[in-house]
Design a protein around this motif. Structure first.
Motif, PDB file in Angstrom:
ATOM      1  N   PRO A  73       0.793  -1.233   0.000  1.00 56.10           N
ATOM      2  CA  PRO A  73       0.000   0.000   0.000  1.00 56.10           C
ATOM      3  C   PRO A  73       0.830   1.291   0.000  1.00 56.10           C
ATOM      4  O   PRO A  73       0.390   2.302  -0.536  1.00 56.10           O
ATOM      5  N   ILE A  74       2.020   1.270   0.610  1.00 51.62           N
ATOM      6  CA  ILE A  74       2.802   2.510   0.678  1.00 51.62           C
ATOM      7  C   ILE A  74       3.298   2.908  -0.704  1.00 51.62           C
ATOM      8  O   ILE A  74       3.147   4.064  -1.124  1.00 51.62           O
ATOM      9  N   TYR A  75       3.906   1.973  -1.419  1.00 49.78           N
ATOM     10  CA  TYR A  75       4.406   2.291  -2.762  1.00 49.78           C
ATOM     11  C   TYR A  75       3.267   2.693  -3.694  1.00 49.78           C
ATOM     12  O   TYR A  75       3.371   3.665  -4.445  1.00 49.78           O
ATOM     13  N   TRP A  76       2.173   1.955  -3.662  1.00 51.31           N
ATOM     14  CA  TRP A  76       1.058   2.272  -4.548  1.00 51.31           C
ATOM     15  C   TRP A  76       0.365   3.577  -4.154  1.00 51.31           C
ATOM     16  O   TRP A  76      -0.152   4.299  -5.000  1.00 51.31           O
ATOM     17  N   GLY A  77       0.377   3.916  -2.867  1.00 49.34           N
ATOM     18  CA  GLY A  77      -0.142   5.217  -2.439  1.00 49.34           C
ATOM     19  C   GLY A  77       0.718   6.356  -2.964  1.00 49.34           C
ATOM     20  O   GLY A  77       0.208   7.381  -3.425  1.00 49.34           O
ATOM     21  N   LEU A  78       2.049   6.187  -2.925  1.00 58.37           N
ATOM     22  CA  LEU A  78       2.952   7.209  -3.464  1.00 58.37           C
ATOM     23  C   LEU A  78       2.839   7.312  -4.982  1.00 58.37           C
ATOM     24  O   LEU A  78       2.871   8.414  -5.543  1.00 58.37           O
ATOM     25  N   ILE A  79       2.694   6.165  -5.637  1.00 55.74           N
ATOM     26  CA  ILE A  79       2.517   6.183  -7.098  1.00 55.74           C
ATOM     27  C   ILE A  79       1.205   6.888  -7.455  1.00 55.74           C
ATOM     28  O   ILE A  79       1.141   7.699  -8.379  1.00 55.74           O
ATOM     29  N   GLY A  80       0.154   6.595  -6.712  1.00 50.08           N
ATOM     30  CA  GLY A  80      -1.135   7.249  -6.948  1.00 50.08           C
ATOM     31  C   GLY A  80      -1.058   8.753  -6.701  1.00 50.08           C
ATOM     32  O   GLY A  80      -1.625   9.547  -7.453  1.00 50.08           O
ATOM     33  N   ALA A  81      -0.341   9.161  -5.652  1.00 53.62           N
ATOM     34  CA  ALA A  81      -0.204  10.587  -5.353  1.00 53.62           C
ATOM     35  C   ALA A  81       0.558  11.300  -6.462  1.00 53.62           C
ATOM     36  O   ALA A  81       0.154  12.382  -6.909  1.00 53.62           O
ATOM     37  N   ALA A  82       1.656  10.711  -6.927  1.00 53.58           N
ATOM     38  CA  ALA A  82       2.442  11.328  -7.994  1.00 53.58           C
ATOM     39  C   ALA A  82       1.628  11.409  -9.284  1.00 53.58           C
ATOM     40  O   ALA A  82       1.640  12.432  -9.979  1.00 53.58           O
ATOM     41  N   THR A  83       0.922  10.345  -9.598  1.00 52.93           N
ATOM     42  CA  THR A  83       0.101  10.320 -10.809  1.00 52.93           C
ATOM     43  C   THR A  83      -1.020  11.372 -10.736  1.00 52.93           C
ATOM     44  O   THR A  83      -1.247  12.116 -11.692  1.00 52.93           O
ATOM     45  N   GLY A  84      -1.698  11.456  -9.608  1.00 46.87           N
ATOM     46  CA  GLY A  84      -2.767  12.437  -9.439  1.00 46.87           C
ATOM     47  C   GLY A  84      -2.254  13.861  -9.517  1.00 46.87           C
ATOM     48  O   GLY A  84      -2.895  14.733 -10.114  1.00 46.87           O
ATOM     49  N   PHE A  85      -1.079  14.105  -8.940  1.00 49.91           N
ATOM     50  CA  PHE A  85      -0.512  15.444  -8.978  1.00 49.91           C
ATOM     51  C   PHE A  85      -0.173  15.845 -10.408  1.00 49.91           C
ATOM     52  O   PHE A  85      -0.487  16.944 -10.846  1.00 49.91           O
ATOM     53  N   VAL A  86       0.444  14.939 -11.161  1.00 48.30           N
ATOM     54  CA  VAL A  86       0.821  15.246 -12.545  1.00 48.30           C
ATOM     55  C   VAL A  86      -0.422  15.457 -13.411  1.00 48.30           C
ATOM     56  O   VAL A  86      -0.486  16.396 -14.211  1.00 48.30           O
ATOM     57  N   ILE A  87      -1.432  14.620 -13.234  1.00 50.23           N
ATOM     58  CA  ILE A  87      -2.667  14.767 -14.019  1.00 50.23           C
ATOM     59  C   ILE A  87      -3.364  16.095 -13.683  1.00 50.23           C
ATOM     60  O   ILE A  87      -3.784  16.836 -14.577  1.00 50.23           O
ATOM     61  N   GLY A  88      -3.479  16.431 -12.393  1.00 51.49           N
ATOM     62  CA  GLY A  88      -4.122  17.679 -11.990  1.00 51.49           C
ATOM     63  C   GLY A  88      -3.373  18.903 -12.476  1.00 51.49           C
ATOM     64  O   GLY A  88      -3.969  19.874 -12.933  1.00 51.49           O
ATOM     65  N   LEU A  89      -2.040  18.847 -12.408  1.00 50.47           N
ATOM     66  CA  LEU A  89      -1.228  19.964 -12.890  1.00 50.47           C
ATOM     67  C   LEU A  89      -1.383  20.127 -14.398  1.00 50.47           C
ATOM     68  O   LEU A  89      -1.502  21.252 -14.898  1.00 50.47           O
ATOM     69  N   ALA A  90      -1.405  19.022 -15.128  1.00 49.74           N
ATOM     70  CA  ALA A  90      -1.565  19.079 -16.584  1.00 49.74           C
ATOM     71  C   ALA A  90      -2.939  19.635 -16.965  1.00 49.74           C
ATOM     72  O   ALA A  90      -3.054  20.436 -17.905  1.00 49.74           O
ATOM     73  N   ILE A  91      -3.971  19.238 -16.238  1.00 46.18           N
ATOM     74  CA  ILE A  91      -5.322  19.737 -16.534  1.00 46.18           C
ATOM     75  C   ILE A  91      -5.397  21.248 -16.301  1.00 46.18           C
ATOM     76  O   ILE A  91      -5.882  22.005 -17.145  1.00 46.18           O
ATOM     77  N   LYS A  92      -4.907  21.724 -15.150  1.00 42.41           N
ATOM     78  CA  LYS A  92      -4.963  23.157 -14.850  1.00 42.41           C
ATOM     79  C   LYS A  92      -4.086  23.961 -15.800  1.00 42.41           C
ATOM     80  O   LYS A  92      -4.487  25.032 -16.259  1.00 42.41           O
ATOM     81  N   TRP A  93      -2.883  23.480 -16.080  1.00 42.86           N
ATOM     82  CA  TRP A  93      -1.985  24.211 -16.984  1.00 42.86           C
ATOM     83  C   TRP A  93      -2.618  24.290 -18.374  1.00 42.86           C
ATOM     84  O   TRP A  93      -2.604  25.342 -19.005  1.00 42.86           O
ATOM     85  N   GLY A  94      -3.195  23.173 -18.850  1.00 45.63           N
ATOM     86  CA  GLY A  94      -3.859  23.182 -20.153  1.00 45.63           C
ATOM     87  C   GLY A  94      -5.052  24.112 -20.180  1.00 45.63           C
ATOM     88  O   GLY A  94      -5.293  24.816 -21.164  1.00 45.63           O
ATOM     89  N   TYR A  95      -5.802  24.154 -19.085  1.00 43.68           N
ATOM     90  CA  TYR A  95      -6.963  25.035 -19.017  1.00 43.68           C
ATOM     91  C   TYR A  95      -6.558  26.493 -19.128  1.00 43.68           C
ATOM     92  O   TYR A  95      -7.130  27.261 -19.900  1.00 43.68           O
ATOM     93  N   PHE A  96      -5.564  26.897 -18.343  1.00 44.72           N
ATOM     94  CA  PHE A  96      -5.153  28.305 -18.359  1.00 44.72           C
ATOM     95  C   PHE A  96      -4.359  28.671 -19.607  1.00 44.72           C
ATOM     96  O   PHE A  96      -4.343  29.819 -20.007  1.00 44.72           O
ATOM     97  N   LYS A  97      -3.720  27.718 -20.206  1.00 48.08           N
ATOM     98  CA  LYS A  97      -2.931  28.013 -21.399  1.00 48.08           C
ATOM     99  C   LYS A  97      -3.791  27.980 -22.668  1.00 48.08           C
ATOM    100  O   LYS A  97      -3.583  28.769 -23.572  1.00 48.08           O
ATOM    101  N   LEU A  98      -4.765  27.071 -22.729  1.00 50.41           N
ATOM    102  CA  LEU A  98      -5.543  26.893 -23.958  1.00 50.41           C
ATOM    103  C   LEU A  98      -6.909  27.576 -23.926  1.00 50.41           C
ATOM    104  O   LEU A  98      -7.290  28.249 -24.875  1.00 50.41           O
ATOM    105  N   PHE A  99      -7.667  27.377 -22.856  1.00 56.56           N
ATOM    106  CA  PHE A  99      -9.056  27.817 -22.855  1.00 56.56           C
ATOM    107  C   PHE A  99      -9.267  29.195 -22.254  1.00 56.56           C
ATOM    108  O   PHE A  99     -10.153  29.915 -22.654  1.00 56.56           O
TER     109      PHE A  99
END
Length: 161
Positions: free
Chosen positions: A82-108
């Motif tokens: 659970p610890i490794y998969w929790g860290l992997i999930g946190a990193a993945t969620g952070f990258v996805i959220g950052l990409a969504i917000k950056w794309g929103y402010f840059k494109l739309f």
């Protein structure tokens, strides 16, 4: 007296100036200053000295929290735990959220119109006597002034003597 007001650069400003001249205010006592608009693009990342109130990491942190909980829950059944998969999930969620917000402010966000598409503002300064100051102020408000301020120059001269 000096009366300061701000207007959007529109026909209402021209109508206000024409109304003031009709009421007897000399055109030499009316001064209009257009303000420049921002030429540079808005910064995406804030610094310690500049923050525009737009946050890129709010969605990223939320998704990081959600996916870390999901990753840790599923991690009990997976090989790394659970610890490794929790860290992997946190990193993945952070990258996805950052990409969504950056794309929103840059494109739309620029498509909806930023400061460059807004009409510029104009500062209008009117020098007049105290007798017509109330009438001048009402004319400015009637022609959709954004703000009006009256500076009484005669009182300031008496106080300094």
């Amino acid at each position: 007296m000096q009366i300061f007001s701000t207007f959007e650069h529109s026909s209402f400003l021209e109508l206000a100036i024409a109304s003031l001249e009709e009421r007897g205010v000399n055109s030499h006592n009316i001064f209009a200053v257009p303000l420049n608009t921002r030429k540079s693009e808005r910064k995406i990342f804030d610094t310690i000295h500049y923050a525009d109130g737009v946050s890129l990491i709010d969605l990223a942190m939320g998704l990081a929290t959600a996916l870390s909980v999901i990753g840790a829950s599923i991690g009990f059944k997976l090989a790394w735990g659970p610890i490794y998969w929790g860290l992997i999930g946190a990193a993945t969620g952070f990258v996805i959220g950052l990409a969504i917000k950056w794309g929103y402010f840059k494109l739309f966000k620029p498509l909806k119109g930023e400061r460059s598409s807004k009409p510029t503002e104009v500062i209008l300064i009117v020098e007049c006597s105290g007798k017509v100051a109330a009438e001048v102020e009402q004319i400015l408000w009637d022609h959709l002034a954004l703000g009006v301020a009256i500076i009484n120059g005669e009182e300031n001269k008496k106080d300094s003597s």
